[in-house]
Design an enzyme around this catalytic site. Structure first.
Site, short mmCIF file in Angstrom:
data_model
loop_
_atom_site.label_atom_id
_atom_site.label_comp_id
_atom_site.label_asym_id
_atom_site.label_seq_id
_atom_site.Cartn_x
_atom_site.Cartn_y
_atom_site.Cartn_z
N GLY A 107 8.64 3.76 -0.02
CA GLY A 107 9.54 4.88 0.22
C GLY A 107 10.92 4.55 -0.31
O GLY A 107 11.11 3.53 -0.98
N LYS A 133 5.16 -1.69 8.18
CA LYS A 133 6.21 -0.90 7.53
C LYS A 133 7.52 -1.66 7.65
O LYS A 133 8.00 -1.93 8.75
CB LYS A 133 6.32 0.47 8.20
CG LYS A 133 7.41 1.37 7.62
CD LYS A 133 7.44 2.70 8.38
CE LYS A 133 8.53 3.62 7.89
NZ LYS A 133 8.56 4.90 8.65
N VAL A 185 5.41 -0.38 2.74
CA VAL A 185 4.31 -0.60 3.66
C VAL A 185 3.34 -1.59 3.04
O VAL A 185 2.89 -1.40 1.91
CB VAL A 185 3.57 0.71 4.01
CG1 VAL A 185 2.44 0.44 5.01
CG2 VAL A 185 4.54 1.74 4.57
N ILE A 243 0.81 -1.23 0.00
CA ILE A 243 0.00 0.00 0.00
C ILE A 243 0.84 1.27 0.00
O ILE A 243 0.31 2.37 -0.07
CB ILE A 243 -0.97 0.03 1.20
CG1 ILE A 243 -0.22 -0.13 2.53
CG2 ILE A 243 -2.03 -1.06 1.07
CD1 ILE A 243 -1.09 -0.01 3.76
N GLY A 244 2.17 1.13 0.06
CA GLY A 244 3.02 2.32 0.03
C GLY A 244 4.48 1.97 -0.10
O GLY A 244 4.90 0.88 0.30
N ASP A 272 7.07 16.68 11.14
CA ASP A 272 6.78 16.32 9.73
C ASP A 272 5.28 16.20 9.51
O ASP A 272 4.79 15.28 8.85
CB ASP A 272 7.48 15.01 9.37
CG ASP A 272 7.56 14.80 7.85
OD1 ASP A 272 7.44 15.80 7.10
OD2 ASP A 272 7.74 13.66 7.41
#
Length: 367
Positions: free
Chosen positions: A50, A70, A55, A47-48, A164
């Protein structure tokens, strides 16, 4: 007496050995469980992504629910991330518990990776929601903003600063309750100290976060009070919710961005928002010594108005249904924003919301 020839005996032995090897090859080999599987996690989908992490969505047998995992690669992550930011993140999230923070379950470390298991946010991020809806109704934005500052006020009371805060790092659970996530740049033990009978804030010297959400003191690379910079970022989030784009957006030229920031936010005429909403944005997006505190925000008229058109989750009561993000490849913006796209812009803003100040200059470790 019948004796076999040596040649025949050799052939028989070779045939027997060949048959034996075939039998071994045909035996089913049992696949070894992965580290996550052995801990009761069934991986579903990515789903993600980096630079050095990924993730994934997974089902947890222990929690009997879907979670987010993660995975951080020790081989790809920088030394600063492995030795400072990641251990700090894990240590901090273990001690934080609040309705508007994503829930931390556990961390599993191997020789090659860190696995951080967290609550799964079923309804995606605020960035996705804004890109789908273009602009959020002011009452709804107020509801989400109130939840955001609840989270920020809580972590500040615990001596933690986020550093952040941005639309990508704000997500929604199954009930559309706002959750603040990603404490990768967070720092603890930041409570003000008493020095000479006076309250003295602890300053930060690590210039991290995203350009578009960075306070002027961060952009100018001077020691800053991180609590005030967190508040600044919440103002950028509020502006983005009601206007549909970022207030400051010149990533390529930091000097030009600083000029925009000091000029203050501009409110387009085609956006209908109340003067009270504009007032709170202006009070937040100003120099640090003039910036409003969260406690003072709550005293403003905008927070005390009764907006009965929205329920506790920020959804319109008249519709009597929850907002659900469009899962199709192309949403109404025509840009095809997906959950794995972490560098998309909001609206017409040319700035990448993930452009990091930390990447602009090497961070100076906090003292």
């Amino acid at each position: 007496m019948d004796t076999k020839q040596p040649e025949t005996t050799t052939q028989e032995l070779q045939s027997a050995l060949h048959e034996s090897r075939n039998n071994v090859e045909q035996e089913p080999t049992q696949r070894r469980e992965s580290v996550l599987e052995s801990n009761g996690y069934h991986i579903l989908e990515t789903i993600g992504k980096g630079a050095f992490s990924i993730v994934k969505k997974a089902f947890s047998k222990a929690h009997n629910r879907v979670v987010a995992i993660k995975t951080v690669s020790k081989q790809k992550a920088t030394t600063d991330v492995l030795n400072k930011f990641l251990p700090r993140e894990i240590d901090l999230v273990k001690g934080l518990k609040h309705t508007n923070l994503i829930r931390f379950y556990e961390c599993i470390e191997t020789t090659l990776r860190f696995y951080i298991i967290m609550q799964y946010a079923e309804n995606g991020s605020l960035l996705q929601l804004i890109r789908k809806e273009k602009i959020l109704p002011e009452a709804q934005a107020k509801h989400f903003f109130n939840q955001l500052i609840n989270a920020v006020e809580y972590i500040h009371s615990m001596g933690v600063v986020h550093r952040d805060i941005k639309c990508e790092n704000i997500v929604f659970d199954e009930n559309f309750t706002l959750k603040l996530i990603d404490f990768g740049f967070a720092r603890g033990n930041m409570q003000p100290v008493i020095d000479g009978g006076k309250i003295k804030p602890v300053l930060s010297k690590t210039f991290c976060g995203s350009h578009a959400y960075a306070s002027p003191e961060i952009l100018k690379s001077i020691p800053y009070q991180p609590q005030l910079s967190d508040i600044w970022a919440t103002g950028v989030v509020l502006y983005t919710m009601v206007i549909g784009r970022l207030p400051f957006s010149n990533e390529e030229n930091v000097s030009a961005l600083i000029k925009q920031v000091f000029a203050g936010p501009k409110f387009p005429k085609d956006r209908c928002i109340s003067d009270e909403c504009k007032d709170i944005i202006i009070r937040i997006l100003r120099p640090a010594h003039l910036r409003i505190s969260i406690s003072d925000m709550r005293r403003l008229p905008w927070f005390n108005e009764d907006d009965s058109g929205y329920d506790d989750s920020g959804n319109e009561k008249s519709l009597e249904k929850k907002m659900r993000l469009d899962e199709s490849v192309n949403d109404r913006t025509g840009t095809g924003f997906g959950t794995t796209d972490m560098n998309n812009n909001i609206g017409t803003s040319p700035v990448s919301t993930s452009a990091s100040v930390y990447n602009r200059k090497k961070a100076v470790p906090d003292e």
